[in-house]
Design a protein around this motif. Structure first.
Motif, short mmCIF file in Angstrom:
data_model
loop_
_atom_site.label_atom_id
_atom_site.label_comp_id
_atom_site.label_asym_id
_atom_site.label_seq_id
_atom_site.Cartn_x
_atom_site.Cartn_y
_atom_site.Cartn_z
N GLN A 16 98.20 54.64 33.51
CA GLN A 16 97.68 55.18 32.24
C GLN A 16 98.70 55.00 31.13
O GLN A 16 98.35 54.70 30.00
N PHE A 17 99.96 55.21 31.48
CA PHE A 17 101.05 55.09 30.53
C PHE A 17 101.03 53.72 29.85
O PHE A 17 101.25 53.59 28.67
N PHE A 18 100.72 52.69 30.65
CA PHE A 18 100.65 51.34 30.10
C PHE A 18 99.24 50.97 29.64
O PHE A 18 98.99 49.83 29.26
N GLY A 19 98.33 51.93 29.71
CA GLY A 19 96.97 51.68 29.26
C GLY A 19 96.23 50.68 30.14
O GLY A 19 95.41 49.90 29.66
N LEU A 20 96.52 50.71 31.44
CA LEU A 20 95.91 49.73 32.34
C LEU A 20 94.66 50.29 33.00
O LEU A 20 94.71 51.33 33.64
N LYS A 21 93.56 49.59 32.81
CA LYS A 21 92.29 49.98 33.42
C LYS A 21 91.62 48.73 33.95
O LYS A 21 91.87 47.64 33.47
N ASN A 22 90.70 48.93 34.88
CA ASN A 22 89.87 47.84 35.41
C ASN A 22 90.70 46.61 35.79
O ASN A 22 90.39 45.49 35.38
N LEU A 23 91.76 46.85 36.53
CA LEU A 23 92.61 45.73 36.94
C LEU A 23 91.99 44.99 38.12
O LEU A 23 91.29 45.60 38.93
#
Ligand SMILES: [Ca+2]
Ligand SMILES: [Ca+2]
Length: 120
Positions: A16-23
């Motif tokens: 979340q900190f890096f804004g990572l989603k749907n990887l």
């Protein structure tokens, strides 16, 4: 640290900190591996001291320390060699992050790789 009131970052919060989603599964594994290299005491959390150590490595670490860290990051199965599959994975993941990756993550990764685009 308003984003992390407990002072400890879980793997989920790290993403979340890096804004990572749907990887993709490959990218997900890469981020998990990165988290693990920073979780020095292997308790499943990144605490403040580990965070500081990670930042200090990325921002001020010597080349050899950084290379060791990258090796740990890329040697997913920890067998002491980076094999073909692991190498292909790195390439795939870096391509994916280049396309969809949030700027702060790219910055974080590129700072110590010296992979910034050359300026002409
Ligand atoms: Ca830890
Ligand atoms: Ca390996």
């Amino acid at each position: 640290m308003t984003e992390c009131p407990s002072g400890q970052l879980t793997q989920h919060e790290f993403k979340q900190f890096f804004g990572l989603k749907n990887l993709s599964p490959a990218s997900n594994q890469y981020i998990e591996q990165m988290f693990n290299t920073f979780d020095f005491n292997k308790d499943g959390y990144m605490d403040f001291m580990e965070y500081v150590a990670a930042l200090s490595l990325v921002l001020k670490g010597k080349v050899e320390q950084k290379l060791r860290w990258y090796f740990k990051l890329y040697d997913v199965d920890g067998n002491g060699c980076i094999d073909r599959g692991e190498l292909l994975n790195i390439i795939k993941v870096r391509q994916e992050f280049k396309l969809i990756g949030p700027v702060n993550l790219m910055h974080f990764l590129n700072i110590d790789m010296g992979l910034k685009e050359p300026k002409y």
